[in-house]
Structures are given as structure tokens and as C-alpha cells.
Design a protein around this motif. Structure first.
Motif, PDB file in Angstrom:
ATOM      1  N   TYR A 172      16.066 -15.137 -33.330  1.00 21.86           N
ATOM      2  CA  TYR A 172      17.391 -14.520 -33.254  1.00 21.86           C
ATOM      3  C   TYR A 172      18.312 -15.004 -34.369  1.00 21.86           C
ATOM      4  O   TYR A 172      19.295 -14.341 -34.693  1.00 21.86           O
ATOM      5  CB  TYR A 172      18.028 -14.804 -31.889  1.00 21.86           C
ATOM      6  CG  TYR A 172      17.532 -13.865 -30.819  1.00 21.86           C
ATOM      7  CD1 TYR A 172      18.133 -12.641 -30.609  1.00 21.86           C
ATOM      8  CD2 TYR A 172      16.423 -14.197 -30.046  1.00 21.86           C
ATOM      9  CE1 TYR A 172      17.667 -11.760 -29.645  1.00 21.86           C
ATOM     10  CE2 TYR A 172      15.939 -13.327 -29.076  1.00 21.86           C
ATOM     11  CZ  TYR A 172      16.566 -12.114 -28.880  1.00 21.86           C
ATOM     12  OH  TYR A 172      16.089 -11.247 -27.930  1.00 21.86           O
ATOM     13  N   ALA A 173      18.018 -16.159 -34.948  1.00 19.56           N
ATOM     14  CA  ALA A 173      18.867 -16.690 -36.011  1.00 19.56           C
ATOM     15  C   ALA A 173      18.122 -16.781 -37.334  1.00 19.56           C
ATOM     16  O   ALA A 173      18.453 -17.600 -38.187  1.00 19.56           O
ATOM     17  CB  ALA A 173      19.412 -18.055 -35.613  1.00 19.56           C
ATOM     18  N   THR A 174      17.067 -15.985 -37.524  1.00 18.73           N
ATOM     19  CA  THR A 174      16.283 -15.863 -38.765  1.00 18.73           C
ATOM     20  C   THR A 174      15.515 -17.125 -39.127  1.00 18.73           C
ATOM     21  O   THR A 174      15.104 -17.293 -40.268  1.00 18.73           O
ATOM     22  CB  THR A 174      17.166 -15.453 -39.965  1.00 18.73           C
ATOM     23  OG1 THR A 174      17.965 -16.569 -40.382  1.00 18.73           O
ATOM     24  CG2 THR A 174      18.056 -14.283 -39.632  1.00 18.73           C
ATOM     25  N   GLY A 175      15.285 -18.022 -38.154  1.00 23.22           N
ATOM     26  CA  GLY A 175      14.575 -19.262 -38.458  1.00 23.22           C
ATOM     27  C   GLY A 175      13.077 -19.109 -38.545  1.00 23.22           C
ATOM     28  O   GLY A 175      12.382 -20.044 -38.947  1.00 23.22           O
ATOM     29  N   GLY A 176      12.526 -17.950 -38.167  1.00 20.05           N
ATOM     30  CA  GLY A 176      11.081 -17.736 -38.193  1.00 20.05           C
ATOM     31  C   GLY A 176      10.438 -18.123 -36.883  1.00 20.05           C
ATOM     32  O   GLY A 176      11.108 -18.568 -35.940  1.00 20.05           O
ATOM     33  N   GLY A 177       9.142 -17.946 -36.793  1.00 23.05           N
ATOM     34  CA  GLY A 177       8.441 -18.270 -35.564  1.00 23.05           C
ATOM     35  C   GLY A 177       6.945 -18.115 -35.713  1.00 23.05           C
ATOM     36  O   GLY A 177       6.453 -17.478 -36.653  1.00 23.05           O
ATOM     37  N   ALA A 178       6.202 -18.715 -34.770  1.00 25.27           N
ATOM     38  CA  ALA A 178       4.740 -18.672 -34.807  1.00 25.27           C
ATOM     39  C   ALA A 178       4.226 -17.339 -34.285  1.00 25.27           C
ATOM     40  O   ALA A 178       4.807 -16.737 -33.381  1.00 25.27           O
ATOM     41  CB  ALA A 178       4.166 -19.809 -33.981  1.00 25.27           C
ATOM     42  N   LEU A 179       3.106 -16.886 -34.876  1.00 29.74           N
ATOM     43  CA  LEU A 179       2.403 -15.697 -34.422  1.00 29.74           C
ATOM     44  C   LEU A 179       0.994 -16.110 -34.009  1.00 29.74           C
ATOM     45  O   LEU A 179       0.663 -17.289 -33.977  1.00 29.74           O
ATOM     46  CB  LEU A 179       2.369 -14.636 -35.532  1.00 29.74           C
ATOM     47  CG  LEU A 179       3.728 -14.185 -36.076  1.00 29.74           C
ATOM     48  CD1 LEU A 179       3.544 -13.231 -37.251  1.00 29.74           C
ATOM     49  CD2 LEU A 179       4.555 -13.518 -34.986  1.00 29.74           C
TER      50      LEU A 179
END
Length: 272
Positions: A172-179
Motif C-alpha cells: 500500500y505504500a510502494t515498499g514492495g513485497g514477496a511473490l
């Protein structure tokens, strides 16, 4: 009786001269219209062909070993680039993801090997091989985003579009995330506007494609404006914890809480 005749004759001469002047202008304009566009078109075509020739040379020196002759691809090394378009090439090359040093789950961002001008040349060559989404000049994208940044309503619209289409992967804050399978959605902090636009247009790696029939260019610019707004935000609520969302907050609370409980337990045991 002769004076009126002379006056009429003088007016006829003036009108005749004016008509010849207008006719000459029309003739010159017609000749210019007929030949000038062709001259400019020839010059533009020659410039583009020179750019494509430069791109082909760069491709043959640096890319052919993985992507093959005429970008047809090489099994086990690199996919075909026919039809990927110039936008995909410029995104991958300018972000340093290509050329890859080795086969990995995901190509990560790193310092680019080629200059922006060289990337444009390679992209032009690939574009001639099979078409595909075309890259917009960086200054055009920046101008589009600047127009949206000037309107708070457009930034709010971009936030809504981002939450619906992007936040599930990029946070939600453009920090990225794992897929899945070791892949991840990268942070968008500091990413140039034209690269974000090209990524939406081409869908690199695990990212879906947001073509113009799904998100209009104006909507893409609104999303980028929202991302840039977040990147300039100063975290008024305190430490951002990488802006990964509640997972990092929960981890911090857990570690602090467990550590506090452990210390308290040891202190109580020591007092006993």
C-alpha cells in the motif's frame, strides 16, 4: 471624357498585379507543400535508419549470445524479443536488469550497462523486428505526471487506481513485497517515472500488462503521480519500517514484546 477611362485602366492594372501576386504565392505554396514534407520525411527516415543500424550493431555485440540472431531467442538462454516492443527493451536495459549476469528467478535492478541513448538505439532495432508497445520519451512522461501532480484530485484518483491494481504486490505504500517461487515485487521508491510507465505498459516478469485499453495513459500518469507523492512524504506518523505494511509492524511489536517479557522474567527470577 478621357479621365474616367484612365482611372478605370489604372484600377485594372492594380487588380491585375494583385491577382498575379496572389497567384505567385499560391504557386510557391503549392510547390512547398508538394516537396517539403517529403524532404523532412526523408531526413527523419534516414535518422531513424541510422538509429536502427546503431541498435543492431549493439545488439549483435552484446545481446545476440542469449537472444539469438534477429532476436529469435536461444533455448535455455534467453527468450525471443520479436514483438516485445521498444518500451520493454528500454525498461529492461535502462533499469540494468538486462543484460543478466546469470539465469535467476528474477532479474534485479542494477547499474545499467548501456547509456540511455544506446538503450534507445537497441529498442528501435527490436521495434523493427515485430512491433509491440512503443516507449514514450522520458520528458513526455514526466510532463504528463507533472500535470497530474499539480491537481490534488488527480493524485487522489491515482491513489485509488494504485490500491485497486498495484498494492496487492507492491504494498500500500510502494515498499514492495514477496511473490511466489522466489520472485518479488520491487519497491517503487526512486524509480523514474518513465520506467514505471514502461513497466505498466509491458508487464515485465511477474507483473501483469496494463495496456491502454485497461489503464488509459492519463490513468497511468495519475498512478505515477501518486507514487511520487508517497516518495516525497516524510512519514509523519514516525518510522516507516520500510513501508512494507503491517507485517514489519507486527514483527517489530513481537520482537519488542518477547524481548521485554524475557527481560522481565529474568529480572523477576533474579529477585526471587
Amino acid at each position: 471624357m478621357a479621365a474616367p477611362t484612365r482611372r478605370r485602366s489604372g484600377w485594372r492594372r492594380r487588380l491585375g498585379a494583385f491577382a498575379r501576386f496572389v497567384g505567385a504565392l499560391a504557386l510557391v505554396g503549392g510547390v512547398y507543400t508538394g516537396f517539403a514534407p517529403g524532404i523532412y520525411a526523408d531526413e527523419a527516415d534516414e535518422s531513424f535508419q541510422a538509429l536502427v543500424a546503431q541498435g543492431e550493431e549493439l545488439y549483435n555485440n552484446s545481446c545476440i549470445s542469449c537472444h539469438g540472431v534477429n532476436a529469435a531467442g536461444v533455448d535455455g538462454r534467453g527468450p525471443s524479443l520479436i514483438g516485445v516492443g521498444s518500451a520493454s527493451v528500454e525498461f529492461q536495459v535502462n533499469s540494468g536488469r538486462m543484460p543478466m549476469t546469470k539465469q535467476e528467478t528474477q532479474a534485479e535492478r542494477k547499474p545499467p550497462v548501456f547509456t540511455p541513448e544506446e538503450a534507445t538505439a537497441i529498442a528501435a532495432y527490436i521495434q523493427t523486428l515485430g512491433g509491440g508497445p512503443e516507449a514514450l520519451p522520458a520528458d513526455v512522461v514526466e510532463s504528463m505526471v507533472a500535470d497530474q501532480m499539480a491537481d490534488p484530485y488527480s493524485i487522489a484518483e491515482g491513489g485509488e487506481l494504485f490500491r485497486v491494481n498495484c498494492s496487492s504486490c507492491h504494498g500500500y505504500a510502494t515498499g514492495g513485497g514477496a511473490l511466489s517461487s522466489g520472485a518479488f515485487a520491487p519497491s517503487l521508491a526512486g524509480v523514474p517515472a518513465d520506467e514505471i510507465y514502461e513497466a505498466m505498459l509491458t508487464g515485465p516478469q511477474n507483473m501483469p500488462v496494463f495496456a491502454d485499453n485497461q489503464l488509459e495513459p492519463e490513468e497511468k500518469a495519475q498512478i505515477i503521480a501518486y507514487v511520487e507523492y508517497l516518495n516525497t512524504d516524510q512519514n509523519p506518523g514516525g518510522w516507516g519500517l520500510g513501508r512494507f505494511g503491517p507485517s514489519t509492524e507486527g514483527m517489530a511489536i513481537f520482537l519488542v514484546g518477547i524481548s521485554t517479557l524475557a527481560i522481565a522474567t529474568l529480572w523477576i527470577a533474579g529477585k526471587s
